[in-house]
Design a protein around this motif. Structure first.
Motif, PDB file in Angstrom:
ATOM      1  N   MET A 111      90.005  17.859  67.374  1.00  0.00           N
ATOM      2  CA  MET A 111      89.084  18.738  66.679  1.00  0.00           C
ATOM      3  C   MET A 111      87.783  18.036  66.328  1.00  0.00           C
ATOM      4  O   MET A 111      86.695  18.630  66.415  1.00  0.00           O
ATOM      5  CB  MET A 111      89.746  19.285  65.412  1.00  0.00           C
ATOM      6  N   ALA A 112      87.869  16.783  65.932  1.00  0.00           N
ATOM      7  CA  ALA A 112      86.659  16.035  65.600  1.00  0.00           C
ATOM      8  C   ALA A 112      85.759  15.892  66.821  1.00  0.00           C
ATOM      9  O   ALA A 112      84.539  16.121  66.749  1.00  0.00           O
ATOM     10  CB  ALA A 112      87.026  14.662  65.037  1.00  0.00           C
ATOM     11  N   LEU A 113      86.366  15.526  67.966  1.00  0.00           N
ATOM     12  CA  LEU A 113      85.564  15.346  69.179  1.00  0.00           C
ATOM     13  C   LEU A 113      85.037  16.677  69.694  1.00  0.00           C
ATOM     14  O   LEU A 113      83.891  16.760  70.167  1.00  0.00           O
ATOM     15  CB  LEU A 113      86.396  14.650  70.262  1.00  0.00           C
ATOM     16  N   LEU A 114      85.845  17.731  69.599  1.00  0.00           N
ATOM     17  CA  LEU A 114      85.391  19.051  70.048  1.00  0.00           C
ATOM     18  C   LEU A 114      84.190  19.518  69.232  1.00  0.00           C
ATOM     19  O   LEU A 114      83.229  20.073  69.786  1.00  0.00           O
ATOM     20  CB  LEU A 114      86.526  20.071  69.935  1.00  0.00           C
ATOM     21  N   GLY A 115      84.241  19.311  67.923  1.00  0.00           N
ATOM     22  CA  GLY A 115      83.112  19.696  67.087  1.00  0.00           C
ATOM     23  C   GLY A 115      81.837  18.976  67.490  1.00  0.00           C
ATOM     24  O   GLY A 115      80.767  19.581  67.600  1.00  0.00           O
ATOM     25  N   LYS A 116      81.954  17.669  67.743  1.00  0.00           N
ATOM     26  CA  LYS A 116      80.771  16.886  68.130  1.00  0.00           C
ATOM     27  C   LYS A 116      80.284  17.260  69.522  1.00  0.00           C
ATOM     28  O   LYS A 116      79.075  17.320  69.776  1.00  0.00           O
ATOM     29  CB  LYS A 116      81.104  15.386  68.066  1.00  0.00           C
ATOM     30  N   LEU A 117      81.227  17.520  70.442  1.00  0.00           N
ATOM     31  CA  LEU A 117      80.842  17.904  71.805  1.00  0.00           C
ATOM     32  C   LEU A 117      80.119  19.253  71.807  1.00  0.00           C
ATOM     33  O   LEU A 117      79.083  19.417  72.466  1.00  0.00           O
ATOM     34  CB  LEU A 117      82.083  17.971  72.699  1.00  0.00           C
ATOM     35  N   THR A 118      80.654  20.215  71.064  1.00  0.00           N
ATOM     36  CA  THR A 118      80.035  21.538  71.017  1.00  0.00           C
ATOM     37  C   THR A 118      78.675  21.468  70.333  1.00  0.00           C
ATOM     38  O   THR A 118      77.714  22.123  70.755  1.00  0.00           O
ATOM     39  CB  THR A 118      80.949  22.536  70.284  1.00  0.00           C
ATOM     40  N   SER A 119      78.579  20.659  69.292  1.00  0.00           N
ATOM     41  CA  SER A 119      77.305  20.482  68.600  1.00  0.00           C
ATOM     42  C   SER A 119      76.271  19.865  69.537  1.00  0.00           C
ATOM     43  O   SER A 119      75.111  20.290  69.568  1.00  0.00           O
ATOM     44  CB  SER A 119      77.497  19.598  67.370  1.00  0.00           C
ATOM     45  N   MET A 120      76.698  18.873  70.336  1.00  0.00           N
ATOM     46  CA  MET A 120      75.789  18.273  71.316  1.00  0.00           C
ATOM     47  C   MET A 120      75.384  19.303  72.368  1.00  0.00           C
ATOM     48  O   MET A 120      74.203  19.368  72.766  1.00  0.00           O
ATOM     49  CB  MET A 120      76.440  17.065  71.989  1.00  0.00           C
ATOM     50  N   ALA A 121      76.343  20.124  72.814  1.00  0.00           N
ATOM     51  CA  ALA A 121      76.044  21.140  73.830  1.00  0.00           C
ATOM     52  C   ALA A 121      75.016  22.139  73.320  1.00  0.00           C
ATOM     53  O   ALA A 121      74.164  22.617  74.080  1.00  0.00           O
ATOM     54  CB  ALA A 121      77.327  21.856  74.240  1.00  0.00           C
ATOM     55  N   VAL A 122      75.076  22.463  72.031  1.00  0.00           N
ATOM     56  CA  VAL A 122      74.066  23.333  71.425  1.00  0.00           C
ATOM     57  C   VAL A 122      72.703  22.640  71.448  1.00  0.00           C
ATOM     58  O   VAL A 122      71.694  23.224  71.838  1.00  0.00           O
ATOM     59  CB  VAL A 122      74.457  23.700  69.975  1.00  0.00           C
ATOM     60  N   ALA A 123      72.700  21.369  71.051  1.00  0.00           N
ATOM     61  CA  ALA A 123      71.443  20.629  70.930  1.00  0.00           C
ATOM     62  C   ALA A 123      70.738  20.449  72.267  1.00  0.00           C
ATOM     63  O   ALA A 123      69.505  20.543  72.351  1.00  0.00           O
ATOM     64  CB  ALA A 123      71.697  19.266  70.288  1.00  0.00           C
ATOM     65  N   VAL A 124      71.510  20.188  73.337  1.00  0.00           N
ATOM     66  CA  VAL A 124      70.902  19.912  74.648  1.00  0.00           C
ATOM     67  C   VAL A 124      71.105  21.070  75.626  1.00  0.00           C
ATOM     68  O   VAL A 124      70.826  20.945  76.810  1.00  0.00           O
ATOM     69  CB  VAL A 124      71.445  18.594  75.248  1.00  0.00           C
ATOM     70  N   CYS A 125      71.624  22.188  75.102  1.00  0.00           N
ATOM     71  CA  CYS A 125      71.764  23.432  75.872  1.00  0.00           C
ATOM     72  C   CYS A 125      72.606  23.247  77.136  1.00  0.00           C
ATOM     73  O   CYS A 125      72.151  23.485  78.252  1.00  0.00           O
ATOM     74  CB  CYS A 125      70.380  23.993  76.231  1.00  0.00           C
ATOM     75  N   ARG A 126      73.853  22.830  76.938  1.00  0.00           N
ATOM     76  CA  ARG A 126      74.796  22.677  78.050  1.00  0.00           C
ATOM     77  C   ARG A 126      75.670  23.934  78.104  1.00  0.00           C
ATOM     78  O   ARG A 126      76.701  24.019  77.446  1.00  0.00           O
ATOM     79  CB  ARG A 126      75.643  21.415  77.875  1.00  0.00           C
TER      80      ARG A 126
END
Length: 363
Positions: A111-126
């Motif tokens: 869950m911790a990694l998923l939150g960070k991955l999704t947050s990064m995907a929002v930031a860099v539009c993946r």
């Protein structure tokens, strides 16, 4: 899998993470050629746990923790993998293998990694990551979904002022993710207490999305194979009921908050809720067209009577809790919205219920 594991053990953490994705990509691509839904066995899950989440195979020993820079590099590796994987079924099965809860200690790292991955995907539009996350939100128990939603709210509504604008732009590239995100947000911010009123910036963003396109609240429902019942403990097919609840409860929930604050003025956002209420009613009109075209009008409900019962009961409790003399306008507004939502839901086929049964419960 044991041969792969031995070769991965000789590599550094980031190289091993990249290599395990490569091997599992080949493994699941082969599986998908023989079955549309491959059976995810224990071996691949254990490899991902050991070489992505750093959970040792021997559960009695302590795993290595990645440093902040290494974790950022790992997130880049994952982002790039999902971005470059053009076969959606492979991407989905890898994403689910990585982040589906397993009921073990590794779920915290997941869950911790998923939150960070999704947050990064929002930031860099993946977009591929966001689409995979949208599917994950559909297939995962709500208790985990609200944790992901809360992580994004913390990142984009709390840490850096103005960063909500980055999240707001996702509407243009992944409406499906936005729909699932709203559903999870509504499940968390259920207005049952003063602490569970949605933050102003979050509310403003969601209202702007739905006001711009009321069909947004139906995207998951319109693109999901029809099933009779939702699994217990999972998110709704759409944020429709959550948004109806927000609009109806809001006038009284903010009055309660003001009462708890000793009568101090608070930002009650009622104009935003009025705008949201109108947009939800417009969304229901879109639903009627869809149900009619598919021959499902009167046969498939999206607003369930079982969901309305506790809402009406809570509304009654709030009315009793607040002094009618001080909250008369708010009570009238809440009841008006309830009546309008019920009337339009029944007229558009979203709610299948006899007027007699509904009248008995509401009164």
């Amino acid at each position: 899998m044991s041969d792969i594991r031995h070769s991965l053990l000789r590599r550094d953490a980031l190289s091993a993470a990249k290599e395990v994705l490569y091997h599992l990509d080949i493994y699941f691509s082969s599986q998908l050629q023989n079955a549309p839904v491959p059976l995810v066995e224990k071996g691949p899950i254990e490899l991902l746990e050991e070489f992505i989440f750093q959970i040792p195979k021997d559960r009695s020993s302590h795993g290595k923790r990645l440093g902040a820079i290494q974790e950022l590099q790992l997130l880049e590796i994952l982002c790039n993998y999902f971005q470059e994987q053009t076969k959606e079924p492979v991407r989905q099965v890898i994403f689910n293998s990585l982040f589906s809860p397993q009921g073990n200690k590794g779920d915290e790292q997941r869950m911790a990694l998923l939150g960070k991955l999704t947050s990064m995907a929002v930031a860099v539009c993946r977009v591929p990551v966001l689409e995979s996350a949208a599917s994950w939100l559909q297939r995962t128990p709500a208790v985990y979904c609200v944790r992901l939603a809360k992580a994004l709210v913390d990142d984009y509504c709390g840490l850096v002022p103005g960063s909500i604008q980055t999240l707001k732009q996702i509407f243009n590239v992944s409406p499906r993710f936005c729909c699932q995100f709203i559903t999870a947000v509504a499940a968390f911010y259920d207005m049952s207490t003063e602490d569970l009123l949605p933050p102003h910036d979050l509310l403003e963003m969601i209202v702007s999305w739905i006001f711009e396109d009321p069909r947004l609240i139906l995207i998951t429902f319109l693109n999901t194979p029809i099933t009779a019942n939702l699994p217990i403990g999972f998110l709704d097919f759409s944020p429709l009921m959550g948004m109806v609840r927000w609009c109806i409860i809001a006038p009284l929930a903010y009055s309660r908050k003001q009462k708890a604050a000793g009568g101090e003025p608070i930002r009650d956002n009622q104009n935003l809720y009025s705008k949201l209420h109108l947009s939800v009613l417009q969304g229901l009109m879109v639903l009627q067209t869809h149900l009619t075209e598919k021959g499902l009008y009167g046969r498939l409900a999206l607003v369930l009577f079982e969901q309305l019962v506790p809402l009406v009961e809570e509304l009654g409790q709030l009315c009793e809790e607040l002094n009618p003399l001080n909250a008369e306008q708010e009570m009238e507004l809440a009841l008006d919205r309830l009546a309008q939502a019920l009337q339009v839901s029944m007229a558009t086929g979203a709610l299948i219920c006899s007027r007699g049964k509904l009248w008995m419960k509401v009164h």
